[in-house]
Design an enzyme around this catalytic site. Structure first.
Site, PDB file in Angstrom:
ATOM      1  N   ALA A 112       0.829  -1.202   0.000  1.00 35.55           N
ATOM      2  CA  ALA A 112       0.000   0.000   0.000  1.00 35.55           C
ATOM      3  C   ALA A 112       0.867   1.256   0.000  1.00 35.55           C
ATOM      4  O   ALA A 112       0.615   2.212  -0.753  1.00 35.55           O
ATOM      5  CB  ALA A 112      -0.928  -0.008   1.213  1.00 35.55           C
ATOM      6  N   HIS A 155      -7.407  -3.728   3.521  1.00 35.29           N
ATOM      7  CA  HIS A 155      -8.296  -4.742   4.083  1.00 35.29           C
ATOM      8  C   HIS A 155      -9.766  -4.337   3.933  1.00 35.29           C
ATOM      9  O   HIS A 155     -10.173  -3.785   2.923  1.00 35.29           O
ATOM     10  CB  HIS A 155      -7.952  -5.022   5.546  1.00 35.29           C
TER      11      HIS A 155
END
Length: 282
Positions: A112, A155
């Protein structure tokens, strides 16, 4: 055998069968459930678990004692990290409004973060002001409350961020896929080179196949570890992150990993990765 992975639904879904002794011949597992920032650090030392889940963005720092396995991790399409804002502090949907601002990230050694830095290099003249590392479940409240100007989330946050009144500035996964035509490399499984990696890979694949064949058996275990997610959100998480790449990285998977790490190296974000030493394809 010691293993460490996150309490997220995709990991608990994949490893449920092995953890619960449902695979004939597979050794008993001693499990550590930990956030990805913690497992990334565990991978650097010589006394880490036998098997662990880390971010692909942390591969350049992995101990020489570990090898990357071709299964059990998380790659995919339409499943990338998001950059979120609250509309506070004169932040708009224009990426340039993040110049000089504070952005929260779950780890500086994560896919990320690498995607965010690569995207920011192209879209934020002048660059970000400050990167603040915090546990991923604290990022959205911090953005909502104005403690942070923007947040990089992963997530299940991609399903729940509207509940915090947040807005999507960009989907870094969509940006990556449009730019490279490759899947998004998120979470990697590594294991000690001294172990029988062929058998470990097979046990992981057997656990995945068991999960797909018996999708409801693991639900209680998944919800127990999923930080108060609803069954619907947990299932959406599994559907998105457990896919064909979980069973076999394949050429597209390996090409995506190399593209990410090579680009990040060229941008000066990470050191060069020794793929020949790291990769194990069985």
């Amino acid at each position: 055998m010691k293993i460490a992975f996150s309490p997220c639904p995709n990991d608990t879904f994949i490893y449920h069968a092995w953890v619960h002794g449902l695979l004939p011949g597979a050794p008993e597992l001693e499990v550590t459930y930990a956030d990805i920032d913690i497992t990334n650090k565990l991978a650097q030392g010589s006394d880490g678990p036998d098997i662990l889940k880390i971010s692909y963005g942390a591969l350049p720092w992995v101990s020489d004692e570990y090898a990357l396995l071709p299964c059990g991790g998380a790659l995919g399409r339409g499943c990338g990290p998001l950059v979120l804002t609250s509309g506070r502090n004169d932040i708009t949907n224009n990426p340039a409004s993040l110049a000089g601002r504070r952005v929260a990230v779950p780890s500086e050694r994560s896919t990320a973060y690498l995607l965010f830095r690569l995207w920011a290099a192209q879209n934020i003249p002048g660059g970000i002001g400050e990167i603040v590392v915090m546990p991923f479940d604290q990022i959205m409240p911090a953005v909502r409350d104005g403690l942070i100007d923007a947040g990089l989330v992963i997530h299940e946050a991609r399903f729940t961020y509207p509940e915090y009144g947040l807005s999507l500035m960009t989907d870094l996964g969509s940006w990556w896929e449009e730019d490279t035509q490759l899947p998004i490399p998120l979470g990697a499984i590594i294991a000690r080179k001294s172990l029988d990696l062929t058998r470990i890979s097979q046990w992981i694949r057997d656990s995945i196949e068991y999960a797909w064949a018996h999708p409801n058996v693991s639900q209680q275990y998944i919800l127990q570890h999923s930080q108060e997610l609803s069954p619907e959100v947990a299932q959406a998480h599994i559907d998105l992150y457990v896919n064909e790449f979980s069973a076999n990285l394949g050429n597209d998977g390996y090409n995506a990993i190399k593209a990410l790490l090579n680009r990040a190296y060229e941008e000066g974000i990470i050191p060069k990765t020794d793929f020949d030493s790291l990769l194990w394809q069985g």
